[in-house]
Design a protein around this motif. Structure first.
Motif, PDB file in Angstrom:
ATOM      1  N   ALA A  83       0.821  -1.213   0.000  1.00 45.27           N
ATOM      2  CA  ALA A  83       0.000   0.000   0.000  1.00 45.27           C
ATOM      3  C   ALA A  83       0.854   1.263   0.000  1.00 45.27           C
ATOM      4  O   ALA A  83       0.523   2.244  -0.684  1.00 45.27           O
ATOM      5  CB  ALA A  83      -0.931  -0.012   1.220  1.00 45.27           C
ATOM      6  N   LEU A  84       1.935   1.273   0.728  1.00 40.29           N
ATOM      7  CA  LEU A  84       2.810   2.445   0.766  1.00 40.29           C
ATOM      8  C   LEU A  84       3.351   2.781  -0.619  1.00 40.29           C
ATOM      9  O   LEU A  84       3.456   3.955  -0.998  1.00 40.29           O
ATOM     10  CB  LEU A  84       3.968   2.207   1.738  1.00 40.29           C
ATOM     11  N   LEU A  93       6.657  13.271   2.974  1.00 43.63           N
ATOM     12  CA  LEU A  93       8.082  13.006   2.771  1.00 43.63           C
ATOM     13  C   LEU A  93       8.347  12.434   1.383  1.00 43.63           C
ATOM     14  O   LEU A  93       8.969  11.373   1.227  1.00 43.63           O
ATOM     15  CB  LEU A  93       8.616  12.058   3.855  1.00 43.63           C
ATOM     16  N   ASN A  94       7.859  13.166   0.378  1.00 47.16           N
ATOM     17  CA  ASN A  94       8.092  12.797  -1.015  1.00 47.16           C
ATOM     18  C   ASN A  94       8.560  14.040  -1.769  1.00 47.16           C
ATOM     19  O   ASN A  94       7.884  14.522  -2.685  1.00 47.16           O
ATOM     20  CB  ASN A  94       6.815  12.231  -1.634  1.00 47.16           C
ATOM     21  N   PRO A  95       9.716  14.599  -1.379  1.00 50.87           N
ATOM     22  CA  PRO A  95      10.142  15.889  -1.949  1.00 50.87           C
ATOM     23  C   PRO A  95      10.429  15.832  -3.442  1.00 50.87           C
ATOM     24  O   PRO A  95      10.346  16.844  -4.126  1.00 50.87           O
ATOM     25  CB  PRO A  95      11.407  16.214  -1.155  1.00 50.87           C
ATOM     26  N   MET A  96      10.771  14.642  -3.967  1.00 49.61           N
ATOM     27  CA  MET A  96      11.075  14.523  -5.388  1.00 49.61           C
ATOM     28  C   MET A  96       9.851  14.115  -6.211  1.00 49.61           C
ATOM     29  O   MET A  96       9.965  13.826  -7.399  1.00 49.61           O
ATOM     30  CB  MET A  96      12.204  13.513  -5.597  1.00 49.61           C
ATOM     31  N   LYS A  97       8.669  14.089  -5.554  1.00 50.44           N
ATOM     32  CA  LYS A  97       7.398  13.813  -6.232  1.00 50.44           C
ATOM     33  C   LYS A  97       7.425  12.466  -6.982  1.00 50.44           C
ATOM     34  O   LYS A  97       7.049  12.367  -8.154  1.00 50.44           O
ATOM     35  CB  LYS A  97       7.037  14.937  -7.208  1.00 50.44           C
ATOM     36  N   MET A 128      11.366   5.330  -4.977  1.00 44.18           N
ATOM     37  CA  MET A 128      10.735   5.319  -3.665  1.00 44.18           C
ATOM     38  C   MET A 128      10.852   6.672  -2.960  1.00 44.18           C
ATOM     39  O   MET A 128      11.935   7.277  -2.952  1.00 44.18           O
ATOM     40  CB  MET A 128      11.381   4.245  -2.771  1.00 44.18           C
ATOM     41  N   SER A 129       9.766   7.119  -2.349  1.00 46.02           N
ATOM     42  CA  SER A 129       9.809   8.325  -1.527  1.00 46.02           C
ATOM     43  C   SER A 129      10.510   8.015  -0.206  1.00 46.02           C
ATOM     44  O   SER A 129      10.698   6.853   0.161  1.00 46.02           O
ATOM     45  CB  SER A 129       8.391   8.818  -1.250  1.00 46.02           C
ATOM     46  N   TYR A 130      10.888   9.061   0.514  1.00 49.56           N
ATOM     47  CA  TYR A 130      11.516   8.862   1.818  1.00 49.56           C
ATOM     48  C   TYR A 130      10.567   8.132   2.764  1.00 49.56           C
ATOM     49  O   TYR A 130      11.002   7.286   3.565  1.00 49.56           O
ATOM     50  CB  TYR A 130      11.901  10.216   2.441  1.00 49.56           C
ATOM     51  N   THR A 201      19.181  12.582   5.941  1.00 49.38           N
ATOM     52  CA  THR A 201      18.504  13.869   5.862  1.00 49.38           C
ATOM     53  C   THR A 201      17.162  13.707   5.172  1.00 49.38           C
ATOM     54  O   THR A 201      16.948  12.737   4.428  1.00 49.38           O
ATOM     55  CB  THR A 201      19.364  14.881   5.084  1.00 49.38           C
ATOM     56  N   PHE A 202      16.248  14.664   5.418  1.00 53.52           N
ATOM     57  CA  PHE A 202      14.973  14.705   4.717  1.00 53.52           C
ATOM     58  C   PHE A 202      14.989  15.724   3.575  1.00 53.52           C
ATOM     59  O   PHE A 202      13.964  15.956   2.933  1.00 53.52           O
ATOM     60  CB  PHE A 202      13.840  15.062   5.685  1.00 53.52           C
TER      61      PHE A 202
END
Length: 592
Positions: A83-84, A93-97, A128-130, A201-202
């Motif tokens: 699901a994630l 926490l998906n800064p790169m979209k 993958m997002s963070y 880092t985030f």
């Protein structure tokens, strides 16, 4: 093998063996509820977890209840990771979209991380997002490793208990492995990696200008990680960062292996220095080796643990030497062309293709042997670029069943299945009912052990056969001939033995490979775990048989050699024909 190579291998093995006893004794104490002074500060945290989750620690489980609890927990983990990935565009926490991962890739990755395989058909920093990396993949790195350790603890209790109906409490074993063993060591290791330069880092990825513009080739291979001018010249590069150090620490300690970055520990941000390289490759085998001593301590005979560890080393050391020697020998085709293959002053000659110059041949060979001896799968060099016989070492290490150290927990209970087989064969030779650690080995135990040993081999061979006769499978092979066959064989060996490393050169991120490799990962994990737990329940119900003059000692050099022979013969009889069609033929073609 040069003197420098020998010294590096000896240092690695020496440090590993020095750590075995203290860490093994610590883990045995944790599983027996005897908390060392350093661990007592976490006891209130453990109690709070049980109160929060409603776990009654005094309620132990039989093998059936233990198995159901394990399967339910892992099933929920699979759904969460799936699901994630599918909904990561709507999560924080998906800064790169990053977009949603495809259904087949999500299915494959969810099974992969839940089963402690960590096969990755995608590039982590571009997929993958963070949030997915942390909440999905890193969490499973902890709990999938702890699941294997819990199953081992239950299996050991099967040998140590007398006429008992229970083998422990899965929730207690899971929490203790995570809280007292994996988490503290991962925190310390994470801090070390950050000190060495691994990002934690985030912040989003960083775009940096290049010192010199580079003409853009027809295919840069950089995807979204490069920026071009209108004329096509590359003028900047996107450098991926993120919460990497915390995932890298547990991926090694838990024999997970899934990388934050696409090229795994060959990436300078995952493995920046010789110090980080040494500790990462050491941590791959650290817990798995120490569990051998923990096993001996828990059955009240440490000689048994040392015997198992000796059997593992007898297989591991020659394979390590062979891999180093083959890579140091270089590529004969390049030698015929007069190409200088000198790696450095300290490492004259050798096959440096696919290897990081900062690590060299010997560190790449140590890593390749260790990561496939354990069910780790991380890499600091590309196995696809090894010489044919150099690459046969990681293949063979996986095909032996990932029992030479193997995954944390799973490797040792796999080796104990071979020990049971060896004892049974020895009993047949002398016409006596076989015994192991005072428990009679009868038909039920042999059936369960046979299932656990035969399932991985069957999955590897059947999956490879399907891929090389199916159009969808052949479409992913970019190197026709023996090398392409080796790539497919390696992929299914990796999935069928819960390793996760890849030979590269195979287009595996397709619905065909994602589904069938996922199926192989699922059955290779649980069709071994369930028989092991069933066997634990059967052994726990038996009484201890006092040793007699006819009892086979299972801590002597004779038994160690017999155990090694059993492991090698089963692997040889199962996989030599397949290896002959791949790396062996390729080696002969290279020299012809």
């Amino acid at each position: 093998m040069t003197t420098n190579n020998l010294v590096q291998c000896l240092i690695y093995l020496a440090v590993l063996l020095v750590c075995v006893k203290p860490l093994g004794a610590y883990m045995a104490a944790i599983y027996e509820g005897r908390f060392p002074r350093l661990a007592r500060a976490l006891v209130p945290v453990e109690r709070w977890i049980y109160r929060f989750c409603g776990v009654r620690t005094e309620d132990e489980m039989d093998c059936k209840t233990y198995s159901i609890a394990m399967l339910l927990f892992n099933g929920l983990g699979f759904l969460a990771v799936y699901a994630l990935q599918r909904f990561q565009t709507m999560l924080p926490l998906n800064p790169m979209k990053m977009g949603a991962v495809t259904p087949d890739s999500s299915f494959n990755t969810a099974i992969s991380f839940v089963t402690n395989t960590n096969w990755q058909g995608y590039g982590g920093e571009t997929t993958m997002s963070y949030w997915t990396q942390m909440l999905g993949l890193t969490v499973q790195n902890f709990v999938s490793a702890a699941t294997g350790m819990a199953i081992l603890a239950a299996f050991i209790r099967g040998f140590s208990r007398r006429q008992a109906q229970t083998i422990g409490n899965f929730w207690v074993d899971l929490v203790r492995a995570t809280l007292y063993i994996l988490l503290p060591f991962s925190v310390i290791f994470t801090l070390f990696l950050v000190w060495q330069g691994v990002p934690q880092t985030f912040r989003p990825s960083v775009t940096v200008p290049l010192l010199q513009q580079t003409p853009s080739p027809a295919a840069t291979g950089g995807g979204s990680m490069v920026r071009q001018t209108s004329g096509g010249d590359i003028h900047s590069q996107v450098i991926a960062v993120g919460p990497a150090a915390s995932q890298i620490a547990i991926k090694q300690l838990g024999t997970n292996g899934g990388g934050f970055f696409n090229v795994n520990s060959a990436h300078p941000y995952e493995n920046p220095t010789p110090a980080s390289n040494f500790l990462e490759v050491l941590s791959i085998l650290l817990i798995a080796a120490a569990l051998c001593y923990a096993f001996g301590a828990m059955v009240r005979d440490t000689r048994q643990g040392w015997a198992i560890l000796a059997a593992m080393l007898i297989i591991f050391i020659p394979m390590l030497w062979f891999c180093v020697a083959q890579e140091q020998g270089g590529n004969p085709l390049l030698a015929k062309l007069g190409v200088d293959q000198t790696a450095s002053v300290l490492q004259p000659g050798g096959n440096m293709e696919g290897k990081e110059s900062r690590f060299g041949i010997v560190n790449s060979a140590i890593w390749a042997t260790a990561t496939t001896a354990a069910s780790n799968g991380s890499v600091n060099a590309m196995h696809d670029s090894f010489t044919p016989l150099g690459a046969i070492v990681p293949m063979v290490m996986m095909k032996l069943g990932e029992v030479v150290f193997g995954g944390v927990g799973s490797g040792l209970y796999g080796m104990l299945l071979f020990a049971v087989i060896a004892v049974f064969i020895a009993g047949l030779m002398v016409g006596r009912t076989p015994e192991y650690l005072g428990k009679k080995i009868e038909s039920y135990e042999m059936k369960m052990a046979s299932i656990g040993i035969l399932v991985p081999g069957a999955l590897v061979l059947l999956g490879t056969a399907l891929a090389v006769v199916c159009k969808a499978g052949l479409a992913g092979i970019f190197n026709p001939g023996p090398h392409g066959f080796s790539e497919v064989l390696y992929a299914f060996a990796s999935a069928g033995n819960n390793n996760g490393s890849a030979f590269a050169g195979l287009g595996a991120n397709t619905p065909f490979y994602n589904v069938w490799l996922g199926v192989a990962m699922f059955f290779s994990r649980y069709w071994i775990a369930i028989p092991v737990l069933a066997m634990a329940g059967s052994l726990a119900r038996k009484k201890i048989v006092p040793p007699s003059s006819g009892t086979l000692p299972t801590h002597t050099p004779l038994f160690i050699v017999f155990l090694v022979a059993t492991v090698i013969l089963v692997g040889a009889l199962t996989f030599v024909p397949a290896l002959a069609l791949g790396p062996i033929v390729e080696h002969l073609m290279m020299w012809s």
